[in-house]
Write a protein that holds these residues in place. Structure first.
Motif, PDB file in Angstrom:
ATOM      1  N   THR A  48       0.805  -1.183   0.075  1.00  9.55           N
ATOM      2  CA  THR A  48       0.065   0.025  -0.181  1.00  9.55           C
ATOM      3  C   THR A  48       0.941   1.138   0.043  1.00  9.55           C
ATOM      4  O   THR A  48       0.711   2.197  -0.719  1.00  9.55           O
ATOM      5  N   THR A  86       0.731   3.809  -3.016  1.00 10.67           N
ATOM      6  CA  THR A  86       0.077   5.013  -2.690  1.00 10.67           C
ATOM      7  C   THR A  86       1.286   6.171  -3.106  1.00 10.67           C
ATOM      8  O   THR A  86       0.819   7.281  -3.714  1.00 10.67           O
ATOM      9  N   ILE A 122      -7.814   1.991  -2.583  1.00 12.43           N
ATOM     10  CA  ILE A 122      -7.286   0.845  -1.685  1.00 12.43           C
ATOM     11  C   ILE A 122      -8.445   0.041  -1.131  1.00 12.43           C
ATOM     12  O   ILE A 122      -8.972   0.636  -0.324  1.00 12.43           O
ATOM     13  N   LEU A 152      -5.104   9.675   3.953  1.00 15.50           N
ATOM     14  CA  LEU A 152      -5.066   9.619   2.505  1.00 15.50           C
ATOM     15  C   LEU A 152      -6.104  10.565   1.663  1.00 15.50           C
ATOM     16  O   LEU A 152      -5.944  10.977   0.712  1.00 15.50           O
ATOM     17  N   ILE A 169      -7.514   9.770  -2.168  1.00 14.41           N
ATOM     18  CA  ILE A 169      -7.343   8.225  -2.040  1.00 14.41           C
ATOM     19  C   ILE A 169      -8.409   7.856  -0.972  1.00 14.41           C
ATOM     20  O   ILE A 169      -8.147   8.209   0.049  1.00 14.41           O
ATOM     21  N   VAL A 196      -9.950   4.559   1.062  1.00 19.11           N
ATOM     22  CA  VAL A 196      -9.492   3.270   1.401  1.00 19.11           C
ATOM     23  C   VAL A 196     -10.583   2.582   2.209  1.00 19.11           C
ATOM     24  O   VAL A 196     -11.209   3.255   3.100  1.00 19.11           O
TER      25      VAL A 196
END
Length: 253
Positions: free
Chosen positions: A124, A128, A140, A176, A181, A183
């Motif tokens: 990850t 990332t 993710i 994130l 991003i 997750v």
């Protein structure tokens, strides 16, 4: 069209997930550890073009970096990472505290921590950092387990690493988000994969199916459908979630 890296995609949940992404026009990096033959079978059934094989032992931090770098290069960027690979419970790694030797206890914990938690964390990180460098949004999705909540008495390291994977995902969901991003995690119950065929036969199978009021166990395709949603542009607001997929076989509060 996105670049998608699915770990442990040689069969089971990983293969079903890779197929569903490919059906939607994405390019998929099919990761495997040892079984190249099965990984090649996965690539062979993927619709579309541009799919690649990526090999590496996730217990090795340097291999995790190579996996991320190769997938980034071959796909022209990894936009979605699915952390599916893991050391699953089996008779060979059964380790109930009252019955196992200290040596076997340590071995089981180390194997599961190295892959289920540290392998996912390292990969990850590497994926990332590529996303951040490109200024790209990303997703993710971690494949956790019902066992993180209800316990795994014969495989406590498995339950613990999956619980840690869930917590890891929630921490990253917060850190994130400013980078675009998201997750999230899914927590499947018992899934009818090739590896579990023996358990589903006979009396043990009846007991497993009886855990759910639906009278059956889950399928890899049902997990894949949830992963696809959580990896979609529309699912950004689901970042941080842990989605139970166990057919009401375990209800947590």
């Amino acid at each position: 069209m996105r670049g998608v890296l699915v770990t442990g995609a040689s069969r089971g949940i990983g293969r079903a997930t890779a197929v569903e992404f490919a059906r939607r026009g994405d390019r998929v990096a099919v990761h495997y550890g040892q079984n190249r033959e099965e990984a090649e079978k996965t690539v062979a059934v993927l619709p579309g073009t541009g799919h690649v094989l990526v090999r590496g032992d996730l217990a090795d931090p340097e291999a995790a970096q190579r996996i991320a770098d190769v997938a980034e290069r071959e796909l022209g960027g990894v936009d979605v990472l699915v952390n599916n690979a893991g050391v699953a419970p089996s008779p060979a790694n059964r380790h109930p505290l009252a019955k196992v030797s200290y040596v076997d206890w340590q071995r089981s914990w180390r194997e599961m921590i190295d892959v289920n938690l540290l392998g996912a964390a390292n990969l990850t990180y590497c994926v990332t950092r590529h996303l951040i460098a490109r200024g790209a949004w990303g997703r993710i999705v971690n494949i956790g387990s019902r066992g993180a909540f209800r316990g795994e008495p014969d495989h406590p390291a498995y339950g613990a690493t999956k619980a840690a994977l869930h917590a890891f995902g929630q921490s990253l969901a917060v850190s994130l988000a400013p980078h675009g991003i998201a997750v999230a995690s899914v927590a499947p119950g018992f899934i009818a994969t090739e590896r579990q065929a023996g358990k589903l036969a006979g009396a043990s199978g009846e007991a497993l199916r009886g855990q759910s009021p639906f009278g059956r166990v889950g399928t890899p395709e049902e997990v894949a459908a949830a992963v696809l949603y959580l990896a979609s542009p529309e699912a950004a607001w689901a970042s941080g979630t842990i989605l139970d997929l166990n057919g009401a076989s375990h209800l947590r509060t």
